[in-house]
Design a protein around this motif. Sequence first.
Motif, PDB file in Angstrom:
ATOM      1  N   ASN A 112      -4.440   1.582  -2.728  1.00 38.43           N
ATOM      2  CA  ASN A 112      -3.262   1.694  -3.586  1.00 38.43           C
ATOM      3  C   ASN A 112      -3.292   2.914  -4.495  1.00 38.43           C
ATOM      4  O   ASN A 112      -2.268   3.270  -5.096  1.00 38.43           O
ATOM      5  CB  ASN A 112      -3.115   0.426  -4.445  1.00 38.43           C
ATOM      6  N   ASP A 113      -4.461   3.555  -4.629  1.00 47.89           N
ATOM      7  CA  ASP A 113      -4.575   4.738  -5.483  1.00 47.89           C
ATOM      8  C   ASP A 113      -4.159   6.022  -4.779  1.00 47.89           C
ATOM      9  O   ASP A 113      -4.072   7.079  -5.413  1.00 47.89           O
ATOM     10  CB  ASP A 113      -6.024   4.901  -5.975  1.00 47.89           C
ATOM     11  N   PHE A 140      -2.231   9.095  -3.363  1.00 50.69           N
ATOM     12  CA  PHE A 140      -0.969   9.793  -3.560  1.00 50.69           C
ATOM     13  C   PHE A 140      -0.251   9.792  -2.223  1.00 50.69           C
ATOM     14  O   PHE A 140      -0.840  10.085  -1.172  1.00 50.69           O
ATOM     15  CB  PHE A 140      -1.202  11.235  -4.011  1.00 50.69           C
ATOM     16  N   ASN A 166       3.618  11.774  -6.509  1.00 53.31           N
ATOM     17  CA  ASN A 166       4.650  10.738  -6.506  1.00 53.31           C
ATOM     18  C   ASN A 166       4.621   9.845  -7.741  1.00 53.31           C
ATOM     19  O   ASN A 166       5.622   9.231  -8.090  1.00 53.31           O
ATOM     20  CB  ASN A 166       4.522   9.863  -5.252  1.00 53.31           C
ATOM     21  N   ASP A 167       3.485   9.778  -8.469  1.00 57.65           N
ATOM     22  CA  ASP A 167       3.418   8.964  -9.681  1.00 57.65           C
ATOM     23  C   ASP A 167       3.696   9.774 -10.946  1.00 57.65           C
ATOM     24  O   ASP A 167       3.584   9.262 -12.052  1.00 57.65           O
ATOM     25  CB  ASP A 167       2.040   8.289  -9.799  1.00 57.65           C
ATOM     26  N   SER A 205       1.973  12.507 -11.903  1.00 59.55           N
ATOM     27  CA  SER A 205       0.820  13.339 -12.245  1.00 59.55           C
ATOM     28  C   SER A 205       1.015  14.753 -11.687  1.00 59.55           C
ATOM     29  O   SER A 205       1.692  14.943 -10.673  1.00 59.55           O
ATOM     30  CB  SER A 205      -0.467  12.756 -11.652  1.00 59.55           C
ATOM     31  N   MET A 258       2.140  12.818 -18.661  1.00 64.17           N
ATOM     32  CA  MET A 258       1.507  12.287 -17.458  1.00 64.17           C
ATOM     33  C   MET A 258       0.173  13.000 -17.221  1.00 64.17           C
ATOM     34  O   MET A 258      -0.040  14.116 -17.693  1.00 64.17           O
ATOM     35  CB  MET A 258       2.434  12.489 -16.250  1.00 64.17           C
TER      36      MET A 258
END
Length: 297
Positions: free
Chosen positions: A39-40, A42, A71-72, A74, A114
């Motif tokens: 799940n971590d 990218f 996508n998060d 960062s 971020m």
Amino acid sequence: MTRELNRLNDVFFKYLLGDEKKKSLTLSFINGILNRTGNDLFTDLEFLDKEMTPITESGKVSVLDIRARMNDGSQVNIEVQVCKDPDMARRSLYYWARIYSGALHKGAPYRSLMPAISINLMDFNAFEQYTTCHHSYHVHNDETHDILIGDLEMHFIELEKIRIGDIRKLRKSEQWIAYFSHQCSDEQREVLAMSEPAIKEAMNCEMHFTQDEKLRRKYEIQEKARRDYISMMYNIEKGREEGLEEGRKEGQEQERHRIVLSMLQKGFPYETISQITGIPAEEIAAIAQSQARQIKE
């Protein structure tokens, strides 16, 4: 692909990992180096403008190698250094700070900031106290080692220090480090390609790159500039060691000027000189203008 290809050459590196059409390779590299799994991971990225405007009108302009928003939210900055820089840590921290603070828009709360992640590939040894090749840094409590905030993440990779061993047992991060390292033979890369699809794709890209005449020409210009710079630095250092009068009298600033002028005389553009030497483009322009004024006078 022959082992003569310098995979850290700025032209090739950006062709491989800085292209929107090949961003799956960039994702594989970033996830691999950062050891992200499950799940971590990218899952997507957006390439961003690599030039950051100065804080003040007379401030330093930062030009990055590859900069992307994940996508998060960062941001990841990938830098390549082929010539030894004694201020590598400060340089990297400065770039990280510019990326991190630059994402905060006027009037926005600090919580909107971020994480910023810096990845530095170095073709020299910068951390003599370590025998391993990959060093990561965060902000943590000196006593408990608890992370204060996960927004700072910096990675320094000394490519000369990798010990490949059994190529088939390398972790994902080690596979990418081996791929870019001069310690890795073409035969070993072929073995890597058999077990890692992204490495296989990278090697296919090498063939397309070498068949593109325009890219190859840009690559050769970069390589010549790098060789000239290394040769000049060697001669300067040799002059110091032999105790020559010229070597004793010249200060660091004069050496920088001499190197820049020599490369300008050979016809290298500002950007190429900056990429090879680490000297900011605005400083190179100032040296060129000063030299032009002296000639007129």
